[in-house]
Design a protein around this motif. Structure first.
Motif, short mmCIF file in Angstrom:
data_model
loop_
_atom_site.label_atom_id
_atom_site.label_comp_id
_atom_site.label_asym_id
_atom_site.label_seq_id
_atom_site.Cartn_x
_atom_site.Cartn_y
_atom_site.Cartn_z
N LEU A 69 -1.14 4.82 -7.33
CA LEU A 69 -0.35 5.22 -6.16
C LEU A 69 -0.40 6.73 -5.97
O LEU A 69 -0.07 7.49 -6.88
CB LEU A 69 1.09 4.75 -6.34
N TYR A 127 -1.54 11.58 -8.72
CA TYR A 127 -1.36 10.16 -9.01
C TYR A 127 -0.47 10.04 -10.25
O TYR A 127 -0.97 10.09 -11.37
CB TYR A 127 -2.70 9.47 -9.23
N THR A 173 0.83 -1.19 0.00
CA THR A 173 0.00 0.00 0.00
C THR A 173 0.87 1.23 0.00
O THR A 173 2.04 1.22 0.38
CB THR A 173 -0.90 0.03 1.24
N SER A 174 0.24 2.37 -0.40
CA SER A 174 1.01 3.60 -0.59
C SER A 174 1.50 4.21 0.71
O SER A 174 2.36 5.06 0.71
CB SER A 174 0.17 4.63 -1.34
N LYS A 204 -1.04 1.29 -7.21
CA LYS A 204 -1.10 1.34 -5.75
C LYS A 204 -0.63 0.02 -5.14
O LYS A 204 0.02 0.00 -4.09
CB LYS A 204 -2.53 1.64 -5.31
N THR A 252 6.52 -0.09 -4.49
CA THR A 252 6.02 1.28 -4.61
C THR A 252 7.10 2.32 -4.30
O THR A 252 7.09 3.41 -4.87
CB THR A 252 4.81 1.51 -3.69
#
Length: 441
Positions: A123, A152, A32-33, A330, A335
């Motif tokens: 993300l 984004y 997750t971001s 995302k 990430t």
């Protein structure tokens, strides 16, 4: 059962949202971001990034050069690219999201980005791009990656429309091309020039071609914006195109066909495009994007001389937002590495090199005011750079909404009826307003 895009992106075909998007743990932990950055903790970021994009030969070389420079700067990270045809990019991406294995990075056009930002699959890069960094971008262009106040991805490059013209045709018609936005022709002057060109073109030649074919139907909006109109209201859902300005824009562009200034086979559903028509010598002027210059120049060689001039203007100057953003998934596998790549991609040196080699336009303020060393016809490119300054944040918001794919399809259908079927301007804008309302429901 009807399948909508949200179901596809979120794994709605039996996989479920949680299975579809959270199955892949990232190389740096959770995917997750809001996962703490390993870079922030002092550890080097490592891993392999997958990057899905479409690109022509020159763009691919430019991407390869950027990636090589990035990997040298970040030796713990490798980037593996997959180049797919533009026509199948969305199908490719949808299948990956559905399978729970999205690419870490992908290229997306601004007119398509809303389909992804609205589905919570991209993300949020707010932690990488603070206000100071945001302020280095042209405001209207940064808006292309913003949804609900959050960024984004990054606005990598843009292209926009200006007019290419044959110097021999202008000389025969007694025309002098404007050299700057301040000198841009009014609609009336453009119409007068088209009449004069109609008197000197030969055989099957016509005065000009416009670049609204196929998915480019949205480029018609430039005429609406020039007339002082808008497509959407402040809520970016309700239609406001059913207006005096909307009818004026339809009527003026209809006149291109009724006066035979453009060929009927160059309407919005045509497969005849400006680059081929101009290089083939069938038009005196071509409304064309800057990214086409390398192909056009190579095709023309020395058959005739040509120049570039700005789009005409009515109550305002306006052009279209073409080009692409680079975004990260995302739930990609790395990430933190993806954020580093995005930041590197839009650094001044890398953006300069990419744009100079591809004939595309930068999004950084420092480069829009600089004299870039474009490899092909730099004398023409300054016109496109100046034309791009007419793109406003308000207009960018209208073409990056989640429902824009449906709106663009409606533009193609209704404009075709107006141009080739004789539909009235009133009926055209009323039909477009109804389509916009349905898309935003």
């Amino acid at each position: 059962m009807a399948i909508n895009r949200r179901q596809v992106l979120l794994g709605g075909l039996g996989l479920g949202a949680s299975a579809g998007l959270s199955a892949c743990a990232g190389l740096t932990g959770k995917s997750t971001s809001d996962t703490p950055s390993s870079a922030a903790s002092g550890a080097a970021v490592t891993g392999q990034l997958s990057f899905v994009n479409w690109s022509g030969d020159q763009e691919k070389k430019a991407f390869d050069a950027v990636i090589a420079a990035f990997q040298k700067a970040q030796p713990g990270i490798t980037v593996k690219t997959e180049t797919v045809p533009y026509a199948s990019i969305q199908t490719n991406l949808d299948s990956r999201f559905q399978a729970g294995n999205p690419p870490d990075l992908f290229r997306v056009s601004y007119i398509d980005i809303g389909q992804y930002t609205s589905q919570d699959v991209l993300l949020d890069v707010s932690s990488t791009f603070d206000q100071a960094k945001i302020d280095t971008f042209v405001p209207g262009l940064w808006q292309g990656v913003v949804y609900d106040g959050k960024p984004y991805g990054v606005p990598h490059q843009i292209d926009t429309t200006a007019i290419l013209y044959r110097k021999d045709a202008f000389e025969a018609a007694g025309l002098t091309a404007p050299t700057s936005l301040d000198e841009a022709w009014s609609w009336e002057q453009f119409a007068d020039a088209s009449r004069k060109l109609a008197g000197v073109v030969k055989g099957k030649q016509v005065p000009f071609i416009y670049d609204w074919q196929s998915a480019g139907a949205y480029r018609w909006l430039s005429w609406l914006f020039q007339a002082g109109g808008n497509l959407l209201g402040d809520d970016l859902k309700s239609p406001v195109i059913d207006s005096d300005q909307g009818r004026k824009a339809v009527e003026f562009t209809q006149s291109f066909f009724t006066n035979n200034w453009v060929a009927r086979n160059t309407s919005v559903k045509s497969a005849t495009y400006p680059d081929a028509a101009f290089a083939g010598g069938t038009v005196a002027m071509a409304f064309a994007g800057d990214f086409l210059i390398p192909f056009i120049d190579d095709s023309i060689k020395k058959k005739f001389e040509y120049g570039a001039m700005p789009m005409p203007k009515d109550v305002a100057a306006a052009s279209d937002l073409g080009g692409n953003a680079i975004v990260a998934s995302k739930d990609g596998k790395n990430t933190e590495a993806a954020k580093l790549f995005l930041e590197f991609l839009v650094s001044e040196e890398q953006q300069r090199t990419f744009c100079e080699s591809t004939g595309e336009l930068p999004t950084l303020k420092s480069l829009t005011s600089a004299q870039l060393d474009f490899q092909v016809r730099p004398d023409l490119m300054k016109t496109f750079v100046e034309q791009a300054t007419t793109i406003t944040p308000e207009q960018v918001k209208q073409v990056t909404v989640p429902q824009f794919a449906q709106i663009n399809a409606a533009l193609q259908t209704e404009l075709e009826k107006a141009f080739l079927g004789g539909a009235s301007s009133a009926d055209t804008v009323a039909a477009l307003a109804a389509a916009v309302k349905k898309a935003g429901a």
